[in-house]
Design a protein around this motif. Structure first.
Motif, PDB file in Angstrom:
ATOM      1  N   PRO A 160       7.532 -10.043   2.474  1.00 39.07           N
ATOM      2  CA  PRO A 160       8.887  -9.981   2.990  1.00 39.07           C
ATOM      3  C   PRO A 160       9.311 -11.316   3.548  1.00 39.07           C
ATOM      4  O   PRO A 160       8.559 -11.972   4.252  1.00 39.07           O
ATOM      5  CB  PRO A 160       8.791  -8.930   4.109  1.00 39.07           C
ATOM      6  N   GLY A 161      10.523 -11.715   3.219  1.00 38.23           N
ATOM      7  CA  GLY A 161      11.027 -12.978   3.743  1.00 38.23           C
ATOM      8  C   GLY A 161      10.478 -14.195   3.036  1.00 38.23           C
ATOM      9  O   GLY A 161      10.794 -15.317   3.381  1.00 38.23           O
ATOM     10  N   GLN A 162       9.649 -13.925   2.014  1.00 42.42           N
ATOM     11  CA  GLN A 162       9.065 -15.080   1.348  1.00 42.42           C
ATOM     12  C   GLN A 162      10.115 -15.792   0.526  1.00 42.42           C
ATOM     13  O   GLN A 162      10.950 -15.195  -0.116  1.00 42.42           O
ATOM     14  CB  GLN A 162       7.933 -14.603   0.429  1.00 42.42           C
ATOM     15  N   GLU A 163      10.055 -17.094   0.484  1.00 42.63           N
ATOM     16  CA  GLU A 163      11.031 -17.881  -0.224  1.00 42.63           C
ATOM     17  C   GLU A 163      10.398 -18.466  -1.460  1.00 42.63           C
ATOM     18  O   GLU A 163       9.244 -18.227  -1.786  1.00 42.63           O
ATOM     19  CB  GLU A 163      11.591 -18.967   0.692  1.00 42.63           C
ATOM     20  N   ALA A 164      11.168 -19.250  -2.112  1.00 46.22           N
ATOM     21  CA  ALA A 164      10.681 -19.936  -3.278  1.00 46.22           C
ATOM     22  C   ALA A 164       9.535 -20.819  -2.928  1.00 46.22           C
ATOM     23  O   ALA A 164       9.425 -21.311  -1.820  1.00 46.22           O
ATOM     24  CB  ALA A 164      11.770 -20.770  -3.912  1.00 46.22           C
ATOM     25  N   GLN A 165       8.629 -21.021  -3.897  1.00 53.61           N
ATOM     26  CA  GLN A 165       7.446 -21.825  -3.624  1.00 53.61           C
ATOM     27  C   GLN A 165       7.835 -23.266  -3.331  1.00 53.61           C
ATOM     28  O   GLN A 165       8.879 -23.747  -3.727  1.00 53.61           O
ATOM     29  CB  GLN A 165       6.508 -21.794  -4.832  1.00 53.61           C
TER      30      GLN A 165
ATOM     31  N   ALA B  15       8.333 -19.961  22.319  1.00 51.96           N
ATOM     32  CA  ALA B  15       8.550 -18.831  21.413  1.00 51.96           C
ATOM     33  C   ALA B  15       9.072 -19.314  20.071  1.00 51.96           C
ATOM     34  O   ALA B  15       8.653 -18.835  19.009  1.00 51.96           O
ATOM     35  CB  ALA B  15       9.533 -17.846  22.046  1.00 51.96           C
ATOM     36  N   ALA B  16       9.973 -20.294  20.102  1.00 57.01           N
ATOM     37  CA  ALA B  16      10.521 -20.829  18.855  1.00 57.01           C
ATOM     38  C   ALA B  16       9.434 -21.501  18.023  1.00 57.01           C
ATOM     39  O   ALA B  16       9.404 -21.380  16.796  1.00 57.01           O
ATOM     40  CB  ALA B  16      11.643 -21.817  19.153  1.00 57.01           C
ATOM     41  N   GLY B  17       8.520 -22.221  18.695  1.00 54.83           N
ATOM     42  CA  GLY B  17       7.421 -22.861  17.982  1.00 54.83           C
ATOM     43  C   GLY B  17       6.560 -21.853  17.241  1.00 54.83           C
ATOM     44  O   GLY B  17       6.163 -22.076  16.091  1.00 54.83           O
ATOM     45  N   TYR B  18       6.276 -20.727  17.886  1.00 57.33           N
ATOM     46  CA  TYR B  18       5.499 -19.670  17.234  1.00 57.33           C
ATOM     47  C   TYR B  18       6.291 -19.034  16.094  1.00 57.33           C
ATOM     48  O   TYR B  18       5.735 -18.717  15.033  1.00 57.33           O
ATOM     49  CB  TYR B  18       5.100 -18.600  18.252  1.00 57.33           C
ATOM     50  N   LEU B  19       7.594 -18.841  16.297  1.00 65.77           N
ATOM     51  CA  LEU B  19       8.410 -18.191  15.274  1.00 65.77           C
ATOM     52  C   LEU B  19       8.529 -19.061  14.023  1.00 65.77           C
ATOM     53  O   LEU B  19       8.382 -18.567  12.892  1.00 65.77           O
ATOM     54  CB  LEU B  19       9.798 -17.868  15.828  1.00 65.77           C
ATOM     55  N   PHE B  20       8.805 -20.354  14.199  1.00 68.87           N
ATOM     56  CA  PHE B  20       8.900 -21.240  13.042  1.00 68.87           C
ATOM     57  C   PHE B  20       7.582 -21.261  12.266  1.00 68.87           C
ATOM     58  O   PHE B  20       7.567 -21.218  11.030  1.00 68.87           O
ATOM     59  CB  PHE B  20       9.266 -22.660  13.486  1.00 68.87           C
ATOM     60  N   THR B  21       6.482 -21.304  12.993  1.00 73.06           N
ATOM     61  CA  THR B  21       5.180 -21.333  12.337  1.00 73.06           C
ATOM     62  C   THR B  21       4.898 -20.020  11.630  1.00 73.06           C
ATOM     63  O   THR B  21       4.318 -19.997  10.536  1.00 73.06           O
ATOM     64  CB  THR B  21       4.068 -21.644  13.350  1.00 73.06           C
ATOM     65  N   ALA B  22       5.319 -18.917  12.227  1.00 75.15           N
ATOM     66  CA  ALA B  22       5.142 -17.611  11.588  1.00 75.15           C
ATOM     67  C   ALA B  22       5.854 -17.573  10.244  1.00 75.15           C
ATOM     68  O   ALA B  22       5.322 -17.056   9.253  1.00 75.15           O
ATOM     69  CB  ALA B  22       5.667 -16.504  12.499  1.00 75.15           C
ATOM     70  N   ARG B  23       7.070 -18.127  10.188  1.00 73.33           N
ATOM     71  CA  ARG B  23       7.807 -18.163   8.918  1.00 73.33           C
ATOM     72  C   ARG B  23       7.043 -18.983   7.872  1.00 73.33           C
ATOM     73  O   ARG B  23       6.961 -18.600   6.698  1.00 73.33           O
ATOM     74  CB  ARG B  23       9.195 -18.757   9.129  1.00 73.33           C
ATOM     75  N   MET B  24       6.506 -20.110   8.285  1.00 75.59           N
ATOM     76  CA  MET B  24       5.768 -20.959   7.349  1.00 75.59           C
ATOM     77  C   MET B  24       4.469 -20.278   6.894  1.00 75.59           C
ATOM     78  O   MET B  24       4.076 -20.363   5.727  1.00 75.59           O
ATOM     79  CB  MET B  24       5.442 -22.310   7.997  1.00 75.59           C
TER      80      MET B  24
ATOM     81  N   GLN C 288       3.221 -19.025   2.979  1.00 75.89           N
ATOM     82  CA  GLN C 288       1.912 -19.340   2.399  1.00 75.89           C
ATOM     83  C   GLN C 288       1.047 -18.090   2.234  1.00 75.89           C
ATOM     84  O   GLN C 288      -0.119 -18.187   1.874  1.00 75.89           O
ATOM     85  CB  GLN C 288       1.186 -20.366   3.281  1.00 75.89           C
ATOM     86  N   GLU C 289       1.629 -16.921   2.526  1.00 76.01           N
ATOM     87  CA  GLU C 289       0.955 -15.622   2.376  1.00 76.01           C
ATOM     88  C   GLU C 289      -0.236 -15.464   3.327  1.00 76.01           C
ATOM     89  O   GLU C 289      -1.222 -14.822   3.003  1.00 76.01           O
ATOM     90  CB  GLU C 289       0.536 -15.401   0.917  1.00 76.01           C
ATOM     91  N   PHE C 290      -0.107 -16.055   4.516  1.00 74.80           N
ATOM     92  CA  PHE C 290      -1.093 -15.839   5.574  1.00 74.80           C
ATOM     93  C   PHE C 290      -0.548 -14.719   6.482  1.00 74.80           C
ATOM     94  O   PHE C 290      -0.219 -14.938   7.646  1.00 74.80           O
ATOM     95  CB  PHE C 290      -1.334 -17.127   6.367  1.00 74.80           C
ATOM     96  N   ASP C 291      -0.468 -13.513   5.922  1.00 73.70           N
ATOM     97  CA  ASP C 291       0.236 -12.415   6.585  1.00 73.70           C
ATOM     98  C   ASP C 291      -0.309 -12.048   7.968  1.00 73.70           C
ATOM     99  O   ASP C 291       0.474 -11.894   8.912  1.00 73.70           O
ATOM    100  CB  ASP C 291       0.221 -11.161   5.701  1.00 73.70           C
ATOM    101  N   PRO C 292      -1.628 -11.869   8.131  1.00 66.52           N
ATOM    102  CA  PRO C 292      -2.116 -11.442   9.446  1.00 66.52           C
ATOM    103  C   PRO C 292      -1.796 -12.434  10.565  1.00 66.52           C
ATOM    104  O   PRO C 292      -1.410 -12.041  11.660  1.00 66.52           O
ATOM    105  CB  PRO C 292      -3.633 -11.304   9.236  1.00 66.52           C
ATOM    106  N   VAL C 293      -1.956 -13.728  10.258  1.00 64.58           N
ATOM    107  CA  VAL C 293      -1.669 -14.735  11.277  1.00 64.58           C
ATOM    108  C   VAL C 293      -0.161 -14.824  11.503  1.00 64.58           C
ATOM    109  O   VAL C 293       0.300 -15.028  12.631  1.00 64.58           O
ATOM    110  CB  VAL C 293      -2.236 -16.112  10.872  1.00 64.58           C
TER     111      VAL C 293
END
Length: 332
Positions: free
Chosen positions: A4-9, A159-168, A172-177
């Protein structure tokens, strides 16, 4: 898999975009590179390298040519020579790091990318972003968070730092992290726009529908004008067969943003489930006009026409859907 939310490679930087002024002896090779004649350019540069003495910076130009061709290991070989000849040549250092990254060697890329995090034209990609991706691929998540936070000018522990990293991480399909970081963002700042949306997307991907609905509702409380949240909440409601609620939310999503095909496609699916076939066809036809190459749209149209007893239209749409799916499978 598509998350979900994944973008183009991430783009593979192959094309040159140099704005630097090169010595005249490299001009012919540079022109060939701009024309996409990589082998001819490399052959010309190799001839120059065979001279005695060889032109200054020939190793860098050869490395850049191999990089633009997409032969990253050969690029790295030449660029290492260039970097040894001139340790202050930041462009060679950056291209060397990017070459290792694109060759699938992120651990070897990191030391070079850490030295130079600016963006040189011939890289054709933001090296700071690639450095963050390298940290993810080597599972150094705190450094990845620092890299992405720096990109967005926010504190790494915010919080923003964690959120931006979560999107990245999700890209990269690192779903659990990604889920861990998204939840951390929502905990650090429960009113941060986007945090609950992302947690909800992850829950929905895992079919944890009640939790997803709760997160989407929290997001709408914070940001009631977010079209994507209405769409995702509608998706959640459709999965538990609350079609009236889903239709209402999809209409709101479309009112806010009529440029996305997703809500129209889901609207067609919901209306088909409700037995409102003419309205379903109208929504799906609109989606097909926006994006004629989406097999899902044509598949749903085929199903709806079949429900309406329109066999020829159904067969036509289902055939188009099959052709589009086959084409996409052959070009991943």
């Amino acid at each position: 898999m598509i998350c979900p939310g994944q973008e183009a490679q991430d783009p593979k930087p192959l094309a040159p975009s140099s704005t630097s002024t090169l010595p005249s002896e490299f001009a012919s090779a540079e022109l060939l590179l701009h024309q996409g004649k990589y082998d001819e350019a490399i052959a010309e540069l190799q001839n120059l390298a065979a001279r005695n003495p060889a032109p200054r910076n020939i190793a860098r130009e050869l490395g850049a040519a191999y990089y633009q061709k997409g032969d990253y290991l050969k690029a790295a070989e030449s660029l290492k020579t260039a970097q040894a000849e001139d340790p202050t040549d930041n462009e060679s250092i950056q291209l060397l790091g990017l070459s290792y990254y694109l060759a699938g060697r992120p651990a070897e890329a990191i030391p070079y990318l850490e030295k130079v995090q600016s963006w040189f034209p011939r890289a054709n990609v933001d090296a700071a972003y690639i450095l963050g991706i390298c940290y993810i691929q080597t599972k150094d998540y705190p450094k990845a968070r620092t890299a992405f936070a720096r990109m967005f000018d926010v504190p790494a522990d915010s919080a923003a730092g964690y959120l931006f990293t979560a999107r990245m991480l999700l890209r990269q399909e690192f779903d659990p992290v990604a889920e861990e970081y998204a939840q951390k963002a929502a905990t650090l700042d429960p009113k941060l726009p986007g945090a609950h949306l992302m947690v909800g997307e992850l829950y929905l991907y895992k079919s944890r529908v009640p939790e997803a609905i709760e997160q989407f509702q929290k997001e709408l409380t914070l940001n009631p004008a977010n079209a994507a949240t209405y769409y995702k909440l509608a998706d959640a409601y459709s999965r538990v067969q609350k079609y009236d609620d889903a239709e209402r939310l999809l209409q709101r999503s479309i009112w806010l943003d009529a440029t996305s095909t997703g809500p129209y496609i889901l609207m067609g699916k919901v209306l088909e489930k409700k037995g409102e076939f003419e309205l379903a066809v109208r929504a799906l036809r609109h989606a097909a006009a926006m994006d004629p190459n989406n097999p899902m749209t044509h598949h749903l149209l085929g199903q709806t026409y079949r429900d309406m007893g329109k066999k020829e239209e159904a067969e036509t749409e289902l055939k188009i859907a099959e052709q589009l799916s086959t084409r996409q499978d052959s070009h991943p």
